[in-house]
Design a protein around this motif. Structure first.
Motif, PDB file in Angstrom:
ATOM      1  N   GLY A  13      60.004  36.336  30.695  1.00 31.49           N
ATOM      2  CA  GLY A  13      60.747  37.151  31.245  1.00 31.49           C
ATOM      3  C   GLY A  13      60.964  36.907  32.861  1.00 31.49           C
ATOM      4  N   VAL A  14      60.184  35.879  33.193  1.00 30.99           N
ATOM      5  CA  VAL A  14      60.363  35.405  34.638  1.00 30.99           C
ATOM      6  C   VAL A  14      60.837  34.012  34.769  1.00 30.99           C
ATOM      7  N   GLU A  15      62.039  33.770  35.255  1.00 32.28           N
ATOM      8  CA  GLU A  15      62.825  32.597  35.147  1.00 32.28           C
ATOM      9  C   GLU A  15      62.674  31.769  36.482  1.00 32.28           C
ATOM     10  N   ASP A  16      62.520  32.406  37.585  1.00 36.91           N
ATOM     11  CA  ASP A  16      62.592  31.758  38.924  1.00 36.91           C
ATOM     12  C   ASP A  16      61.333  31.658  39.437  1.00 36.91           C
ATOM     13  N   LYS A  17      60.398  31.946  38.892  1.00 37.94           N
ATOM     14  CA  LYS A  17      58.843  31.815  39.342  1.00 37.94           C
ATOM     15  C   LYS A  17      58.109  31.125  38.140  1.00 37.94           C
ATOM     16  N   TYR A  18      57.057  30.562  38.633  1.00 36.78           N
ATOM     17  CA  TYR A  18      56.029  29.986  37.654  1.00 36.78           C
ATOM     18  C   TYR A  18      54.428  30.567  38.063  1.00 36.78           C
ATOM     19  N   SER A  19      53.597  30.374  37.179  1.00 33.47           N
ATOM     20  CA  SER A  19      52.126  30.621  37.596  1.00 33.47           C
ATOM     21  C   SER A  19      51.413  29.455  37.278  1.00 33.47           C
ATOM     22  N   VAL A  20      50.141  29.556  38.130  1.00 36.44           N
ATOM     23  CA  VAL A  20      49.230  28.293  37.899  1.00 36.44           C
ATOM     24  C   VAL A  20      48.029  29.097  37.377  1.00 36.44           C
ATOM     25  N   LEU A  21      47.294  28.372  36.535  1.00 41.63           N
ATOM     26  CA  LEU A  21      45.962  28.738  36.173  1.00 41.63           C
ATOM     27  C   LEU A  21      45.190  27.598  36.607  1.00 41.63           C
ATOM     28  N   ILE A  22      43.896  27.776  37.306  1.00 44.08           N
ATOM     29  CA  ILE A  22      43.107  27.079  38.089  1.00 44.08           C
ATOM     30  C   ILE A  22      41.559  27.344  37.686  1.00 44.08           C
ATOM     31  N   ARG A  23      40.863  26.271  37.188  1.00 47.83           N
ATOM     32  CA  ARG A  23      39.514  26.424  37.112  1.00 47.83           C
ATOM     33  C   ARG A  23      38.892  25.543  37.961  1.00 47.83           C
ATOM     34  N   PHE A  24      37.704  26.071  38.819  1.00 42.40           N
ATOM     35  CA  PHE A  24      36.998  25.594  39.845  1.00 42.40           C
ATOM     36  C   PHE A  24      35.541  25.116  39.110  1.00 42.40           C
ATOM     37  N   ASP A  25      34.833  24.035  40.149  1.00 43.01           N
ATOM     38  CA  ASP A  25      33.641  23.696  39.573  1.00 43.01           C
ATOM     39  C   ASP A  25      32.505  24.708  39.733  1.00 43.01           C
ATOM     40  N   ASP A  26      32.528  25.588  40.552  1.00 40.66           N
ATOM     41  CA  ASP A  26      31.536  26.578  40.830  1.00 40.66           C
ATOM     42  C   ASP A  26      31.947  27.838  41.134  1.00 40.66           C
ATOM     43  N   GLN A  27      31.528  28.883  41.303  1.00 40.91           N
ATOM     44  CA  GLN A  27      31.639  30.290  41.614  1.00 40.91           C
ATOM     45  C   GLN A  27      32.154  30.621  43.290  1.00 40.91           C
ATOM     46  N   SER A  28      31.348  29.685  43.763  1.00 35.56           N
ATOM     47  CA  SER A  28      31.514  30.074  45.398  1.00 35.56           C
ATOM     48  C   SER A  28      32.811  29.386  45.604  1.00 35.56           C
ATOM     49  N   SER A  29      33.319  28.295  45.152  1.00 37.21           N
ATOM     50  CA  SER A  29      34.426  27.788  45.533  1.00 37.21           C
ATOM     51  C   SER A  29      35.716  28.649  45.004  1.00 37.21           C
ATOM     52  N   THR A  30      35.657  29.177  44.076  1.00 31.25           N
ATOM     53  CA  THR A  30      36.295  30.297  43.201  1.00 31.25           C
ATOM     54  C   THR A  30      36.701  31.451  44.276  1.00 31.25           C
ATOM     55  N   ASP A  31      35.415  32.025  44.681  1.00 35.85           N
ATOM     56  CA  ASP A  31      35.596  33.108  45.511  1.00 35.85           C
ATOM     57  C   ASP A  31      36.236  32.619  46.891  1.00 35.85           C
ATOM     58  N   ALA A  32      35.837  31.602  47.277  1.00 31.28           N
ATOM     59  CA  ALA A  32      36.358  31.096  48.531  1.00 31.28           C
ATOM     60  C   ALA A  32      37.965  30.816  48.570  1.00 31.28           C
ATOM     61  N   PHE A  33      38.250  30.408  47.373  1.00 31.48           N
ATOM     62  CA  PHE A  33      39.873  30.135  47.262  1.00 31.48           C
ATOM     63  C   PHE A  33      40.386  31.547  46.970  1.00 31.48           C
ATOM     64  N   TYR A  34      40.112  32.533  46.653  1.00 28.04           N
ATOM     65  CA  TYR A  34      40.716  33.921  46.233  1.00 28.04           C
ATOM     66  C   TYR A  34      40.741  34.402  47.689  1.00 28.04           C
ATOM     67  N   LYS A  35      39.588  34.441  48.491  1.00 27.34           N
ATOM     68  CA  LYS A  35      39.678  35.104  49.723  1.00 27.34           C
ATOM     69  C   LYS A  35      40.682  34.362  50.542  1.00 27.34           C
ATOM     70  N   HIS A  36      40.735  33.143  50.586  1.00 24.54           N
ATOM     71  CA  HIS A  36      41.648  32.458  51.539  1.00 24.54           C
ATOM     72  C   HIS A  36      43.039  32.539  51.217  1.00 24.54           C
ATOM     73  N   PHE A  37      43.545  32.504  50.114  1.00 25.79           N
ATOM     74  CA  PHE A  37      44.726  32.339  49.349  1.00 25.79           C
ATOM     75  C   PHE A  37      45.325  33.379  48.999  1.00 25.79           C
ATOM     76  N   ASN A  38      44.762  34.491  48.601  1.00 28.51           N
ATOM     77  CA  ASN A  38      45.371  35.723  48.124  1.00 28.51           C
ATOM     78  C   ASN A  38      46.037  36.436  49.175  1.00 28.51           C
ATOM     79  N   GLY A  39      47.266  36.774  48.960  1.00 25.69           N
ATOM     80  CA  GLY A  39      48.255  37.244  50.155  1.00 25.69           C
ATOM     81  C   GLY A  39      48.534  36.226  51.424  1.00 25.69           C
ATOM     82  N   LYS A  40      48.450  35.061  51.228  1.00 28.48           N
ATOM     83  CA  LYS A  40      48.859  34.158  52.088  1.00 28.48           C
ATOM     84  C   LYS A  40      50.146  33.620  51.884  1.00 28.48           C
ATOM     85  N   ARG A  41      50.983  33.571  52.761  1.00 32.87           N
ATOM     86  CA  ARG A  41      52.547  33.009  52.631  1.00 32.87           C
ATOM     87  C   ARG A  41      52.460  31.724  52.098  1.00 32.87           C
ATOM     88  N   PHE A  42      53.391  31.209  51.170  1.00 34.19           N
ATOM     89  CA  PHE A  42      53.498  29.799  50.891  1.00 34.19           C
ATOM     90  C   PHE A  42      54.023  29.021  51.873  1.00 34.19           C
TER      91      PHE A  42
END
Length: 449
Positions: free
Chosen positions: A93-122
């Motif tokens: 149902g969404v034609e003008d956007k796409y999503s990206v599934l990302i798997r990290f090597d460890d949980q600390s990198s995952t949490d750091a990515f979430y804190k840094h990029f969640n809400g950040k403008r493209f």
């Protein structure tokens, strides 16, 4: 492929998750569909309250279509080395956007990515911001590709279409595009085109060969050493001209797939492809038992013997071609080394000429500098002389004024003296005249007496 172990949607975890249906691939060829279960927006909204039981799998929702894969890799470039796998999917149902599934090597990198990029403008020029959610599980439905994938699979590991190296997520991150083609993240980040290189290659139509010079498509020959395509001697003869210019003496006729030797002026191709069954047969081959009355290639001799003879001939021809190719490559090596020496000599000569010009120019510059210094000294001397002359001119002007004043004074004194002398002379003349008159009177008186 990105997958999880969330199999029970009725478990307690489902109370804090939300489901998103997605798809990827070409529906006309192979479409992958599935459901990804993400933590809700209100779970882990604060950076200090991350979801309990989270995994090393996140999803970036709402990436705009104008943002290419390379742009997204550049956007999250500081975490690329920690990403094992990325997969581009399209939400239903969404034609003008796409999503990206990302798997990290460890949980600390995952949490750091979430804190840094969640809400950040493209981009600083856009108001759209990235929406990162932790992923509980990804379930694939109706996909042959994922139904057959298992950790114990013994199939050969695929390769990256760009660099042709193995797609090993332990050594380099893997990005799977919306069309289900996988690349290294480092390779796709250098691909400036927004389209998939594999899809674009598959959709390209094969071009018809033409002569590189006259653009004709008849009687074409291709050089087996450099790939130059030229027309034969029955057209404009550009293939022969190429041989004369480069000494590449072996050329393949595109229509018959036979090789011609310009130096020996004959065909050297021993094997050709049969147009009936597509097998390789020897050129000008005749039956070995023609003297026994066979007269055809379907003779009833031992097939093992015939195969051994053919294998022996093929091996001999392969060895002969290897030696021939080695000799030709050696000749080409000598030829190009000679060209390289000529270029080096020409470059050395040009450098020597440039150095000579620079030296001569430097000498001319030194001479000009010497002349300039001499002129500067002369100008300084003339300036000093001019200054002295100006000083002397002032002195002489003062002296001239003084002399003129003295002369005027002398003339004035002289005029006074002249006037005085004139008066004295006038008085003298008067006296003289008076004296003469008295004398004349006295003499007259004497004469009268």
């Amino acid at each position: 492929m990105i997958s999880g172990d969330f199999n029970d949607p009725t478990s307690s975890v489902s109370n804090v998750t939300q489901a998103f249906h997605f798809s990827s691939g070409n529906p006309r060829i192979e479409e992958t569909r599935g459901v990804m279960h993400l933590y809700r927006d209100d779970i882990g909204s604060s950076s200090s309250e991350l979801p309990v039981g989270r995994k090393t799998l996140v999803c970036v929702l709402g990436v705009p279509n104008h943002m290419t894969y390379a742009d997204f890799c550049q956007f999250c470039g500081s975490f690329i080395q920690h990403m094992l796998e990325m997969r581009i999917v399209r939400n239903d149902g969404v034609e003008d956007k796409y999503s990206v599934l990302i798997r990290f090597d460890d949980q600390s990198s995952t949490d750091a990515f979430y804190k840094h990029f969640n809400g950040k403008r493209f981009s600083s020029l856009e108001a759209e911001a990235s929406h990162v959610l932790f992923t509980v599980d990804v379930q694939y439905t109706g996909s042959i590709e994922h139904a057959q994938t298992s950790p114990a699979s013994s199939t050969e590991q695929p390769t990256c279409p760009v660099c042709l190296e193995r797609l090993d997520q332990d050594t380099s991150g893997i990005l799977t595009t919306i069309c289900n083609h996988s690349f290294h993240c480092s390779c796709i980040s250098k691909w400036t085109d927004s389209s998939c290189p594999v899809c674009r290659y598959c959709q390209q139509q094969s071009e018809k060969s033409i002569c590189f010079v006259c653009q004709t498509s008849e009687n074409l020959w291709i050089c087996v050493l450099c790939g130059f395509v030229g027309c034969g001697r029955y057209k404009e003869g550009h293939a022969i001209t190429h041989w004369k210019e480069t000494q590449h003496c072996y050329s393949l006729e595109l229509e018959t797939q036979r090789v011609w030797d310009y130096a020996g002026d004959n065909y050297v191709h021993r094997l050709i492809q049969s147009k009936t069954d597509g097998k390789l047969v020897e050129l000008n081959h005749h039956c070995a038992h023609v003297d026994d009355g066979c007269g055809s290639c379907n003779c009833s001799v031992d097939p093992g013997f015939s195969e051994a003879v053919l294998n022996s001939k093929v091996e001999t021809i392969v060895n002969e071609y290897s030696d021939l190719l080695t000799s030709q490559l050696e000749n080409q090596k000598i030829y190009f080394e000679a060209l390289l020496r000529e270029i080096e000599e020409e470059t050395a000569r040009e450098m020597s000429e440039a150095v000579d010009k620079a030296v001569s120019g430097n000498q001319k510059l030194q001479k000009m500098q010497t002349k300039l210094d001499k002129c500067v000294k002369e100008k300084k001397f003339l300036d000093e002389l001019n200054e002295n002359l100006l000083k002397n001119q002032e002195i002489w002007k003062a002296k001239m004024v003084e002399i003129e004043a003295r002369e005027k004074k002398a003339l004035k004194v002289k005029d006074i003296k002249i006037r005085e002398l004139e008066e004295q002379l006038r008085d003298l003349m008067v006296c003289l005249e008076l004296g003469c008159t008295e004398t004349e009177v006295g003499s007259t008186t004497n004469n009268a007496s």
